[in-house]
Design an enzyme around this catalytic site. Structure first.
Site, PDB file in Angstrom:
ATOM      1  N   ALA A 213      12.340   3.046   4.589  1.00  0.00           N
ATOM      2  CA  ALA A 213      13.802   3.147   4.551  1.00  0.00           C
ATOM      3  C   ALA A 213      14.371   3.996   3.418  1.00  0.00           C
ATOM      4  CB  ALA A 213      14.391   1.742   4.461  1.00  0.00           C
ATOM      5  N   ALA A 214      13.668   4.081   2.301  1.00  0.00           N
ATOM      6  CA  ALA A 214      14.259   4.715   1.122  1.00  0.00           C
ATOM      7  C   ALA A 214      14.310   6.243   1.270  1.00  0.00           C
ATOM      8  CB  ALA A 214      13.447   4.350  -0.110  1.00  0.00           C
ATOM      9  N   LYS A 218      19.114   6.712   6.767  1.00  0.00           N
ATOM     10  CA  LYS A 218      19.267   6.162   8.126  1.00  0.00           C
ATOM     11  C   LYS A 218      19.703   4.707   8.068  1.00  0.00           C
ATOM     12  CE  LYS A 218      16.090   9.594   9.769  1.00  0.00           C
ATOM     13  NZ  LYS A 218      15.644  10.006   8.406  1.00  0.00           N
ATOM     14  N   ASP A 236      10.320  -0.434   1.986  1.00  0.00           N
ATOM     15  CA  ASP A 236       9.685   0.776   1.468  1.00  0.00           C
ATOM     16  C   ASP A 236       8.723   0.344   0.368  1.00  0.00           C
ATOM     17  OD1 ASP A 236      10.623   3.959   1.865  1.00  0.00           O
ATOM     18  OD2 ASP A 236       9.414   3.575   0.078  1.00  0.00           O
ATOM     19  N   ARG A 241      12.162   5.099  -5.241  1.00  0.00           N
ATOM     20  CA  ARG A 241      13.018   5.446  -4.097  1.00  0.00           C
ATOM     21  C   ARG A 241      13.909   4.267  -3.719  1.00  0.00           C
ATOM     22  NH1 ARG A 241      11.268  10.241  -1.146  1.00  0.00           N
ATOM     23  NH2 ARG A 241      12.036   9.350   0.810  1.00  0.00           N
ATOM     24  N   ASP A 263       4.153  -2.807   1.434  1.00  0.00           N
ATOM     25  CA  ASP A 263       3.457  -1.861   2.297  1.00  0.00           C
ATOM     26  C   ASP A 263       3.826  -2.218   3.738  1.00  0.00           C
ATOM     27  OD1 ASP A 263       1.685  -0.489   3.902  1.00  0.00           O
ATOM     28  OD2 ASP A 263       0.043  -0.634   2.461  1.00  0.00           O
ATOM     29  N   ASP A 280      10.796   5.607  10.645  1.00  0.00           N
ATOM     30  CA  ASP A 280      10.998   6.997  10.207  1.00  0.00           C
ATOM     31  C   ASP A 280       9.795   7.299   9.310  1.00  0.00           C
ATOM     32  OD1 ASP A 280      12.428   9.426   9.818  1.00  0.00           O
ATOM     33  OD2 ASP A 280      13.220   8.675   7.919  1.00  0.00           O
ATOM     34  N   CYS A 330      10.070  14.132  10.222  1.00  0.00           N
ATOM     35  CA  CYS A 330      10.671  15.442   9.897  1.00  0.00           C
ATOM     36  C   CYS A 330       9.551  16.480   9.884  1.00  0.00           C
ATOM     37  CB  CYS A 330      11.423  15.395   8.580  1.00  0.00           C
ATOM     38  SG  CYS A 330      10.397  14.893   7.196  1.00  0.00           S
TER      39      CYS A 330
HETATM   40  N1  SAM Z   1      14.204   6.739   6.288  1.00  0.00           N
HETATM   41  C1  SAM Z   1      14.477   7.352   5.008  1.00  0.00           C
HETATM   42  C2  SAM Z   1      15.882   7.944   5.039  1.00  0.00           C
HETATM   43  O1  SAM Z   1      16.399   8.232   6.126  1.00  0.00           O
HETATM   44  O2  SAM Z   1      16.464   8.102   3.963  1.00  0.00           O
HETATM   45  C3  SAM Z   1      13.430   8.393   4.648  1.00  0.00           C
HETATM   46  C4  SAM Z   1      12.015   7.834   4.659  1.00  0.00           C
HETATM   47  S1  SAM Z   1      10.760   8.964   4.225  1.00  0.00           S
HETATM   48  C5  SAM Z   1      10.602   9.941   5.646  1.00  0.00           C
HETATM   49  C6  SAM Z   1       9.319   7.979   4.310  1.00  0.00           C
HETATM   50  C7  SAM Z   1       9.278   6.814   3.353  1.00  0.00           C
HETATM   51  O3  SAM Z   1       8.073   6.083   3.601  1.00  0.00           O
HETATM   52  C8  SAM Z   1       9.248   7.145   1.871  1.00  0.00           C
HETATM   53  O4  SAM Z   1      10.375   6.603   1.247  1.00  0.00           O
HETATM   54  C9  SAM Z   1       7.973   6.488   1.352  1.00  0.00           C
HETATM   55  O5  SAM Z   1       8.142   5.887   0.082  1.00  0.00           O
HETATM   56  C10 SAM Z   1       7.727   5.433   2.418  1.00  0.00           C
HETATM   57  N2  SAM Z   1       6.326   4.953   2.551  1.00  0.00           N
HETATM   58  C11 SAM Z   1       5.177   5.671   2.528  1.00  0.00           C
HETATM   59  N3  SAM Z   1       4.111   4.849   2.704  1.00  0.00           N
HETATM   60  C12 SAM Z   1       4.611   3.593   2.845  1.00  0.00           C
HETATM   61  C13 SAM Z   1       4.027   2.325   3.079  1.00  0.00           C
HETATM   62  N4  SAM Z   1       2.707   2.185   3.192  1.00  0.00           N
HETATM   63  N5  SAM Z   1       4.841   1.265   3.188  1.00  0.00           N
HETATM   64  C14 SAM Z   1       6.187   1.381   3.073  1.00  0.00           C
HETATM   65  N6  SAM Z   1       6.793   2.565   2.860  1.00  0.00           N
HETATM   66  C15 SAM Z   1       6.022   3.654   2.750  1.00  0.00           C
END
Ligand code: SAM
Length: 389
Positions: A213-214, A218, A236, A241, A263, A280, A330
């Site tokens: 989410a971070a 969205k 997240d 973030r 996680d 996302d 993305c």
């Molecule tokens: N949805 C967000 C927005 O619209 O602002 C952008 C999200 S970004 C594409 C992907 C996110 O996945 C990052 O913030 C990253 O920290 C998080 N992420 C990566 N591995 C993760 C995990 N194992 N568990 C939770 N979050 C994770």
């Protein structure tokens, strides 16, 4: 390295990735890569309808000296036209050189000023007031400006304006200093990102999980579509973030979000069954513009697609029967997009029509939505909507 390395002839994409793109996109590959190297032609923001309306915000932005335009697709969308390119790729102004790191160079390339932490090297003879050229680590000219520090100072300082940029390669509006931004009246967000929350079709009674989410782009859009009702669980794993996300949700006045740092692959351990899940996914971000150069290769694509499958598993387990999963990235690879959707279909999910469809169909898959940087003048992006039947 005073004044050296001005060449801008370098490979912007690794050879293996170029080959991959040519195989996947055929004759369109070159156009796609050229688009990826430039900032988006239309820079979008999302009106925060929890606090204002599009008409009111357009009036305020005009008063703030900007030229906002209405998105024809989304009633919460406003965009600004990009300016530039202001000079050709091979332009050599012959000025003293300030070399910036990749991150700072990408910002200057889109119209930001250059701050001291982003400076890698500078011609030692530079004095405040001198006109200078700013180049990225590989020698590409990203902008021209007036030095506000000496060459020596800008290399050693850890803060402060190093170069006031007067002629960037491109110019997007800078909005973060506006009163309307501080009041939380809008969020800068790409068009496909906004389409994603629309495709989820959140309703005021839903329990929604946003699995990655971070910093909350969205999540906050979903919250405004729910009128701050219902419940969103935003997950997240990144502490930094999430800190940024909390700040953003406060600025925007979002109140129906519970943040959990974990996680997301362990989501089923929470024992929640959601009505809707947004995944996302963390991805190779190959669709993000602009890229002065790309360093990812097909190996990264494969590894990331595998990583994403663990999230997909967790999402399927945490969705109630008949629940909806929206999967977005993305990036523009096949493995992270259509191939992962095929994996979901094998696990029993069904593809659904998307209520807002302004991109192109997927590669070998109908109903999924792809945004191409060259065709749609957006970031490269992918959205799929599935139902657990
Ligand atoms: N949805 C967000 C927005 O619209 O602002 C952008 C999200 S970004 C594409 C992907 C996110 O996945 C990052 O913030 C990253 O920290 C998080 N992420 C990566 N591995 C993760 C995990 N194992 N568990 C939770 N979050 C994770």
């Amino acid at each position: 390295m005073e004044g050296s390395g001005k060449s801008s002839t370098f490979e912007a994409f690794p050879v293996e990735l170029k080959d991959y793109y040519r195989k996947l996109f055929g004759s369109e590959a070159e156009e796609i890569m050229a688009s990826l190297r430039t900032p988006v032609e239309k820079y979008y923001i999302r009106v925060n309808t929890l606090k204002t309306s599009r008409e009111k915000l357009m009036r305020i932005l005009r008063r703030e000296g900007l030229k906002p335009r209405r998105s024809p697709y989304l009633k919460e969308g406003i965009y600004f036209e990009r300016e530039g390119p202001n000079f050709e790729d091979n332009y050599d102004p012959g000025l003293p050189v300030v070399r910036a790191n990749k991150f700072a160079s990408e910002s200057v390339y889109q119209g930001a000023h250059l701050y001291a932490p982003g400076v890698l090297q500078a011609n030692k003879g530079i004095k405040p007031g001198d006109e200078v050229e700013i180049r990225d680590p590989r020698g590409l000219l990203v902008g021209i400006g007036i030095a506000r520090m000496s060459g020596k100072e800008m290399v050693v300082s850890t803060r402060g304006l190093a170069v006031e940029v007067t002629l960037p390669k491109f110019k997007l509006p800078s909005l973060n200093e506006l009163e309307s931004f501080k009041e939380g009246l809008f969020y800068a967000q790409s068009l496909p990102s906004m389409v994603t929350a629309r495709v989820l079709e959140p309703s005021e009674e839903d329990l929604i999980i946003d699995m990655a989410a971070a910093p909350g782009g969205k999540t906050s859009h979903i919250a405004q579509l729910m009128q701050n009702r219902g419940e969103i669980i935003a997950i997240d794993k990144s502490r930094n973030r999430l800190r940024k996300m909390e700040e953003e949700l406060n600025r925007l006045g979002v109140k129906n979000v519970k943040i959990i740092r974990m996680d997301a692959r362990k989501l089923p351990e929470l024992g929640i069954k959601a009505d809707k899940i947004l995944l996302d996914a963390p991805c190779t971000a190959l669709g993000i513009r602009p890229k002065l150069w790309e360093s990812r290769t097909p190996r990264d694509i494969k590894a990331t697609a595998k990583y994403q499958r663990a999230f997909i598993w967790a999402a399927i387990k945490s969705l109630r029967k008949d629940g909806v999963l929206v999967y977005s990235t993305c990036t523009i690879s096949l493995e992270e997009n259509e191939a992962n959707v095929k994996f979901m279909l094998e696990k029993g999910l069904k593809l659904e029509e998307q209520g807002l469809f302004i991109g192109s169909a997927g590669i070998g898959l109908e109903k999924v939505q792809r945004f191409y940087p060259n065709r749609h003048l957006t970031q490269g992006f992918f959205i799929a909507k599935l139902r657990k039947v």
